[in-house]
Design a protein around this motif. Sequence first.
Motif, PDB file in Angstrom:
ATOM      1  N   ILE A 161       5.015   0.588  10.039  1.00  0.00           N
ATOM      2  CA  ILE A 161       4.358   0.766   8.744  1.00  0.00           C
ATOM      3  C   ILE A 161       3.911   2.214   8.562  1.00  0.00           C
ATOM      4  O   ILE A 161       4.093   2.812   7.492  1.00  0.00           O
ATOM      5  CB  ILE A 161       3.168  -0.202   8.609  1.00  0.00           C
ATOM      6  N   LEU A 162       3.347   2.805   9.610  1.00  0.00           N
ATOM      7  CA  LEU A 162       2.881   4.192   9.507  1.00  0.00           C
ATOM      8  C   LEU A 162       4.057   5.152   9.316  1.00  0.00           C
ATOM      9  O   LEU A 162       3.983   6.095   8.510  1.00  0.00           O
ATOM     10  CB  LEU A 162       2.088   4.568  10.759  1.00  0.00           C
ATOM     11  N   SER A 163       5.149   4.923  10.030  1.00  0.00           N
ATOM     12  CA  SER A 163       6.329   5.777   9.878  1.00  0.00           C
ATOM     13  C   SER A 163       6.941   5.610   8.493  1.00  0.00           C
ATOM     14  O   SER A 163       7.365   6.590   7.869  1.00  0.00           O
ATOM     15  CB  SER A 163       7.370   5.435  10.949  1.00  0.00           C
ATOM     16  N   ALA A 164       6.973   4.380   8.009  1.00  0.00           N
ATOM     17  CA  ALA A 164       7.497   4.127   6.665  1.00  0.00           C
ATOM     18  C   ALA A 164       6.655   4.829   5.613  1.00  0.00           C
ATOM     19  O   ALA A 164       7.183   5.421   4.661  1.00  0.00           O
ATOM     20  CB  ALA A 164       7.551   2.626   6.402  1.00  0.00           C
ATOM     21  N   ARG A 165       5.335   4.782   5.775  1.00  0.00           N
ATOM     22  CA  ARG A 165       4.456   5.460   4.821  1.00  0.00           C
ATOM     23  C   ARG A 165       4.713   6.966   4.819  1.00  0.00           C
ATOM     24  O   ARG A 165       4.777   7.593   3.746  1.00  0.00           O
ATOM     25  CB  ARG A 165       2.988   5.172   5.166  1.00  0.00           C
ATOM     26  N   GLU A 166       4.903   7.547   5.994  1.00  0.00           N
ATOM     27  CA  GLU A 166       5.168   8.985   6.080  1.00  0.00           C
ATOM     28  C   GLU A 166       6.474   9.341   5.372  1.00  0.00           C
ATOM     29  O   GLU A 166       6.544  10.334   4.635  1.00  0.00           O
ATOM     30  CB  GLU A 166       5.220   9.408   7.541  1.00  0.00           C
ATOM     31  N   GLU A 167       7.508   8.540   5.594  1.00  0.00           N
ATOM     32  CA  GLU A 167       8.798   8.812   4.964  1.00  0.00           C
ATOM     33  C   GLU A 167       8.733   8.659   3.448  1.00  0.00           C
ATOM     34  O   GLU A 167       9.290   9.466   2.696  1.00  0.00           O
ATOM     35  CB  GLU A 167       9.880   7.888   5.539  1.00  0.00           C
ATOM     36  N   LEU A 168       8.054   7.634   2.979  1.00  0.00           N
ATOM     37  CA  LEU A 168       7.940   7.411   1.537  1.00  0.00           C
ATOM     38  C   LEU A 168       7.113   8.515   0.877  1.00  0.00           C
ATOM     39  O   LEU A 168       7.426   8.952  -0.238  1.00  0.00           O
ATOM     40  CB  LEU A 168       7.332   6.039   1.267  1.00  0.00           C
ATOM     41  N   GLN A 169       6.090   8.970   1.548  1.00  0.00           N
ATOM     42  CA  GLN A 169       5.299  10.083   1.010  1.00  0.00           C
ATOM     43  C   GLN A 169       6.153  11.344   0.899  1.00  0.00           C
ATOM     44  O   GLN A 169       5.891  12.195   0.045  1.00  0.00           O
ATOM     45  CB  GLN A 169       4.080  10.335   1.902  1.00  0.00           C
ATOM     46  N   GLY A 170       7.183  11.453   1.734  1.00  0.00           N
ATOM     47  CA  GLY A 170       8.094  12.593   1.671  1.00  0.00           C
ATOM     48  C   GLY A 170       9.220  12.407   0.669  1.00  0.00           C
ATOM     49  O   GLY A 170      10.090  13.274   0.563  1.00  0.00           O
ATOM     50  N   GLY A 171       9.236  11.290  -0.049  1.00  0.00           N
ATOM     51  CA  GLY A 171      10.218  11.084  -1.110  1.00  0.00           C
ATOM     52  C   GLY A 171      11.453  10.295  -0.726  1.00  0.00           C
ATOM     53  O   GLY A 171      12.411  10.229  -1.499  1.00  0.00           O
TER      54      GLY A 171
END
Length: 259
Positions: free
Chosen positions: A146-156
Amino acid sequence: MTDPRRAGNPLWIAYEYVAMVIGLGSLAIICIGWLPFALIFNPLLSRARGQRWGRYMIMDGFQTYLNVLSRFCACRFDLSELDQLRGEGPLILAANHPSLLDAVLVVSRLPNAVCVMKASLMDNILFGAAARLARYIRNNNPLEMILSAREELQGGAHLVIFPEGTRTVNFPIDPCSPSTALIAGRTGIPVQTLLIEYSVPYLGKAWPLWKRPALPLHCRIRLGRRFPAPASAAGLTRELDGYFREELGRKSTHSTITS
């Protein structure tokens, strides 16, 4: 569905075996060709540059692979609706999972796609180095996922996830896990559903790797409903499950799909 005029024809059966070898062999060659570069670039390139190059090369490699299947293996792919997503911002792309080819099809059209993958695939000798360079996400630790997914989504990025967790066993779809809804709730990013349909369930759970394909093979991906980020993960999970069952149940993935 195989043309009944070809069913049982020894020459056509022989062609299906040849097409199977071409398909599996070409994918292995593409993966092996990129493997040494992925291994070298992983420690040398910055995270951002390695990620960008890794995702582009996976997309390009999968495009090449699908071109081989189209030209030599009587496969027809209708993926044009995915092109509508290329210019959009971050999205969670939730798809049903009838075949091993599903991630290949989706990623082949999206240059900034990141997949949530089984840990065994991340460690696989053919796919692992390329997946790690592209910063794909392991699914074995829910919190880290979940944390990695959030980081990737925040990066577009476009996050590709299969809510079933594995390939479909009980068609039209197996129960959805809460992971997709949890990621959407934590990130505030909407969930775009993808509906993947095949003429036959080639490389599904019940289709062994070395079983010849039933050609011609037709595949289509449709853009489904887009769900806003939820207030309740449990509620969205139920909605996704019901939506996939309703949409995919209207036209079974085992029925004929024309290109």
